[in-house]
Design a protein around this motif. Structure first.
Motif, PDB file in Angstrom:
ATOM      1  N   LEU A   1      -0.775  -1.114   7.507  1.00 55.81           N
ATOM      2  CA  LEU A   1      -0.230  -0.674   6.221  1.00 55.81           C
ATOM      3  C   LEU A   1      -0.334  -1.759   5.156  1.00 55.81           C
ATOM      4  O   LEU A   1      -0.600  -1.472   3.991  1.00 55.81           O
ATOM      5  N   VAL A   2      -0.095  -2.993   5.542  1.00 57.22           N
ATOM      6  CA  VAL A   2      -0.041  -4.081   4.560  1.00 57.22           C
ATOM      7  C   VAL A   2      -1.437  -4.455   4.060  1.00 57.22           C
ATOM      8  O   VAL A   2      -1.668  -4.560   2.847  1.00 57.22           O
ATOM      9  N   LEU A   3      -2.377  -4.663   4.961  1.00 54.05           N
ATOM     10  CA  LEU A   3      -3.698  -5.165   4.546  1.00 54.05           C
ATOM     11  C   LEU A   3      -4.471  -4.202   3.636  1.00 54.05           C
ATOM     12  O   LEU A   3      -5.058  -4.652   2.646  1.00 54.05           O
ATOM     13  N   PRO A   4      -4.475  -2.891   3.904  1.00 54.69           N
ATOM     14  CA  PRO A   4      -5.181  -1.997   2.971  1.00 54.69           C
ATOM     15  C   PRO A   4      -4.524  -1.935   1.586  1.00 54.69           C
ATOM     16  O   PRO A   4      -5.156  -1.518   0.615  1.00 54.69           O
ATOM     17  N   ALA A   5      -3.279  -2.344   1.492  1.00 55.37           N
ATOM     18  CA  ALA A   5      -2.601  -2.322   0.197  1.00 55.37           C
ATOM     19  C   ALA A   5      -3.153  -3.385  -0.754  1.00 55.37           C
ATOM     20  O   ALA A   5      -3.072  -3.223  -1.971  1.00 55.37           O
TER      21      ALA A   5
ATOM     22  N   GLY B   1       2.348 -11.845  -0.153  1.00 60.05           N
ATOM     23  CA  GLY B   1       1.227 -11.837  -1.088  1.00 60.05           C
ATOM     24  C   GLY B   1       1.237 -10.608  -1.978  1.00 60.05           C
ATOM     25  O   GLY B   1       0.964 -10.697  -3.186  1.00 60.05           O
ATOM     26  N   LEU B   2       1.553  -9.458  -1.396  1.00 60.56           N
ATOM     27  CA  LEU B   2       1.654  -8.232  -2.201  1.00 60.56           C
ATOM     28  C   LEU B   2       2.749  -8.370  -3.255  1.00 60.56           C
ATOM     29  O   LEU B   2       2.552  -8.016  -4.423  1.00 60.56           O
ATOM     30  N   LEU B   3       3.892  -8.888  -2.828  1.00 62.03           N
ATOM     31  CA  LEU B   3       4.993  -9.061  -3.777  1.00 62.03           C
ATOM     32  C   LEU B   3       4.640 -10.090  -4.836  1.00 62.03           C
ATOM     33  O   LEU B   3       4.971  -9.919  -6.010  1.00 62.03           O
TER      34      LEU B   3
ATOM     35  N   LEU C   1       1.725   1.770 -12.800  1.00 61.48           N
ATOM     36  CA  LEU C   1       0.572   2.072 -11.956  1.00 61.48           C
ATOM     37  C   LEU C   1       0.495   1.137 -10.753  1.00 61.48           C
ATOM     38  O   LEU C   1      -0.045   1.500  -9.709  1.00 61.48           O
ATOM     39  N   VAL C   2       1.030  -0.041 -10.904  1.00 57.91           N
ATOM     40  CA  VAL C   2       1.077  -1.022  -9.820  1.00 57.91           C
ATOM     41  C   VAL C   2       2.347  -0.827  -8.991  1.00 57.91           C
ATOM     42  O   VAL C   2       2.308  -0.818  -7.765  1.00 57.91           O
ATOM     43  N   LEU C   3       3.465  -0.663  -9.685  1.00 55.02           N
ATOM     44  CA  LEU C   3       4.767  -0.696  -9.017  1.00 55.02           C
ATOM     45  C   LEU C   3       5.110   0.557  -8.223  1.00 55.02           C
ATOM     46  O   LEU C   3       5.697   0.460  -7.139  1.00 55.02           O
ATOM     47  N   LEU C   4       4.791   1.729  -8.735  1.00 55.02           N
ATOM     48  CA  LEU C   4       5.226   2.948  -8.046  1.00 55.02           C
ATOM     49  C   LEU C   4       4.565   3.137  -6.677  1.00 55.02           C
ATOM     50  O   LEU C   4       5.266   3.440  -5.703  1.00 55.02           O
ATOM     51  N   PRO C   5       3.237   2.948  -6.550  1.00 53.04           N
ATOM     52  CA  PRO C   5       2.672   3.044  -5.190  1.00 53.04           C
ATOM     53  C   PRO C   5       3.218   1.948  -4.263  1.00 53.04           C
ATOM     54  O   PRO C   5       3.452   2.193  -3.080  1.00 53.04           O
ATOM     55  N   LEU C   6       3.436   0.765  -4.828  1.00 54.09           N
ATOM     56  CA  LEU C   6       3.980  -0.321  -4.024  1.00 54.09           C
ATOM     57  C   LEU C   6       5.421  -0.030  -3.601  1.00 54.09           C
ATOM     58  O   LEU C   6       5.834  -0.381  -2.495  1.00 54.09           O
ATOM     59  N   ALA C   7       6.180   0.651  -4.460  1.00 55.10           N
ATOM     60  CA  ALA C   7       7.552   1.029  -4.104  1.00 55.10           C
ATOM     61  C   ALA C   7       7.553   2.010  -2.929  1.00 55.10           C
ATOM     62  O   ALA C   7       8.357   1.874  -1.995  1.00 55.10           O
ATOM     63  N   ALA C   8       6.660   2.986  -2.976  1.00 56.40           N
ATOM     64  CA  ALA C   8       6.581   3.952  -1.871  1.00 56.40           C
ATOM     65  C   ALA C   8       6.193   3.256  -0.568  1.00 56.40           C
ATOM     66  O   ALA C   8       6.804   3.492   0.482  1.00 56.40           O
ATOM     67  N   LEU C   9       5.196   2.380  -0.643  1.00 53.89           N
ATOM     68  CA  LEU C   9       4.806   1.613   0.545  1.00 53.89           C
ATOM     69  C   LEU C   9       5.955   0.728   1.013  1.00 53.89           C
ATOM     70  O   LEU C   9       6.214   0.613   2.213  1.00 53.89           O
ATOM     71  N   GLY C  10       6.649   0.128   0.066  1.00 53.04           N
ATOM     72  CA  GLY C  10       7.766  -0.751   0.404  1.00 53.04           C
ATOM     73  C   GLY C  10       8.875  -0.048   1.156  1.00 53.04           C
ATOM     74  O   GLY C  10       9.442  -0.593   2.109  1.00 53.04           O
ATOM     75  N   VAL C  11       9.191   1.162   0.750  1.00 49.91           N
ATOM     76  CA  VAL C  11      10.229   1.929   1.451  1.00 49.91           C
ATOM     77  C   VAL C  11       9.805   2.184   2.896  1.00 49.91           C
ATOM     78  O   VAL C  11      10.591   2.015   3.834  1.00 49.91           O
ATOM     79  N   ALA C  12       8.542   2.565   3.078  1.00 45.87           N
ATOM     80  CA  ALA C  12       8.040   2.810   4.443  1.00 45.87           C
ATOM     81  C   ALA C  12       8.061   1.521   5.259  1.00 45.87           C
ATOM     82  O   ALA C  12       8.501   1.512   6.419  1.00 45.87           O
ATOM     83  N   LEU C  13       7.594   0.421   4.663  1.00 43.68           N
ATOM     84  CA  LEU C  13       7.582  -0.855   5.387  1.00 43.68           C
ATOM     85  C   LEU C  13       8.989  -1.336   5.725  1.00 43.68           C
ATOM     86  O   LEU C  13       9.227  -1.862   6.811  1.00 43.68           O
ATOM     87  N   ALA C  14       9.922  -1.162   4.796  1.00 42.12           N
ATOM     88  CA  ALA C  14      11.306  -1.579   5.058  1.00 42.12           C
ATOM     89  C   ALA C  14      11.885  -0.797   6.231  1.00 42.12           C
ATOM     90  O   ALA C  14      12.540  -1.366   7.117  1.00 42.12           O
ATOM     91  N   HIS C  15      11.626   0.498   6.261  1.00 40.46           N
ATOM     92  CA  HIS C  15      12.116   1.331   7.363  1.00 40.46           C
ATOM     93  C   HIS C  15      11.514   0.886   8.697  1.00 40.46           C
ATOM     94  O   HIS C  15      12.228   0.724   9.695  1.00 40.46           O
TER      95      HIS C  15
ATOM     96  N   PHE D   1      13.322  -9.285   7.906  1.00 36.83           N
ATOM     97  CA  PHE D   1      13.480  -9.842   6.565  1.00 36.83           C
ATOM     98  C   PHE D   1      12.745  -9.021   5.506  1.00 36.83           C
ATOM     99  O   PHE D   1      13.081  -9.093   4.321  1.00 36.83           O
ATOM    100  N   GLY D   2      11.759  -8.235   5.910  1.00 39.22           N
ATOM    101  CA  GLY D   2      10.980  -7.439   4.962  1.00 39.22           C
ATOM    102  C   GLY D   2      11.817  -6.576   4.035  1.00 39.22           C
ATOM    103  O   GLY D   2      11.577  -6.571   2.816  1.00 39.22           O
ATOM    104  N   PRO D   3      12.803  -5.825   4.539  1.00 36.92           N
ATOM    105  CA  PRO D   3      13.607  -5.008   3.630  1.00 36.92           C
ATOM    106  C   PRO D   3      14.309  -5.836   2.556  1.00 36.92           C
ATOM    107  O   PRO D   3      14.407  -5.416   1.408  1.00 36.92           O
ATOM    108  N   PHE D   4      14.737  -7.025   2.916  1.00 34.00           N
ATOM    109  CA  PHE D   4      15.443  -7.876   1.958  1.00 34.00           C
ATOM    110  C   PHE D   4      14.477  -8.485   0.937  1.00 34.00           C
ATOM    111  O   PHE D   4      14.839  -8.675  -0.232  1.00 34.00           O
ATOM    112  N   MET D   5      13.255  -8.766   1.362  1.00 31.30           N
ATOM    113  CA  MET D   5      12.228  -9.225   0.429  1.00 31.30           C
ATOM    114  C   MET D   5      11.967  -8.154  -0.624  1.00 31.30           C
ATOM    115  O   MET D   5      11.863  -8.445  -1.826  1.00 31.30           O
ATOM    116  N   LEU D   6      11.864  -6.922  -0.174  1.00 28.78           N
ATOM    117  CA  LEU D   6      11.577  -5.811  -1.084  1.00 28.78           C
ATOM    118  C   LEU D   6      12.741  -5.532  -2.024  1.00 28.78           C
ATOM    119  O   LEU D   6      12.536  -5.315  -3.222  1.00 28.78           O
TER     120      LEU D   6
END
Length: 170
Positions: A42-46, A100-102, A16-30, A145-150
């Motif tokens: 995108l980051v702050l409302p998360a 912080g999200l990670l 419940l935590v990881l799947l929405p964060l994964a979807a957001l992460g893919v968008a942020l990495a792109h 660096f964001g994609p590599f963090m994710l």
């Protein structure tokens, strides 16, 4: 990303935590890879959404341990990235915001996941930076660096779920 996480941890409330964060992460990495920015919009409302998900998971699990670790993960990851941003000038503040999200997500899963997920982000980042330099996609040490963090966070989750732990138990 979602499939890798689901296959690694199985049917667990943590999804419940990881799947929405994964979807957001893919968008942020792109976005970060193309623009070198991690947008606040995108980051702050998360954060509130992630906090609600963490509370729901704690209630479903019947334990506040993950919630407490998540708070510590938030503090540790944010402090680490803030220091890197403040004192090295090699990192953007968007990376600090996303850390912080990670930290929240990785910390909720356990200390080993937090440690390995954060560390793997740096290892993957170095390898990625070398590849970007060789491909002449970056000319200096400034790169997205964001994609590599994710990716590092996912690596940490997958490795710990597979039984590998950097923290000795017992």
């Amino acid at each position: 990303m979602g499939a890798a996480l689901g296959a690694s941890i199985g049917w667990d409330w943590a999804l419940l935590v990881l799947l929405p964060l994964a979807a957001l992460g893919v968008a942020l990495a792109h976005i970060d890879f193309r623009t070198r920015l991690l947008p606040k919009k995108l980051v702050l409302p998360a954060y509130p959404a992630l906090l609600v998900a963490l509370v729901v998971v704690a209630l479903l699990d019947g334990s506040a341990d993950g919630l407490i670790r998540a708070a510590w993960g938030w503090l540790i990851a944010s402090a680490l990235y803030w220091c890197l941003w403040k004192f090295t000038r090699g990192m953007g503040y968007g990376d600090v915001r996303m850390s912080g999200l990670l930290g929240l997500a990785l910390g909720s899963l356990g200390w080993s996941t937090l440690l390995l997920g954060l560390y793997a982000g740096f290892v993957v980042g170095v390898v990625g930076w070398v590849a970007l330099r060789l491909l002449r996609l970056t000319k200096d040490r400034h790169f997205p660096f964001g994609p590599f963090m994710l990716i590092g966070a996912v690596v940490g989750i997958v490795l710990v779920a597979a039984g590998w732990s950097p923290i000795a138990s017992g």
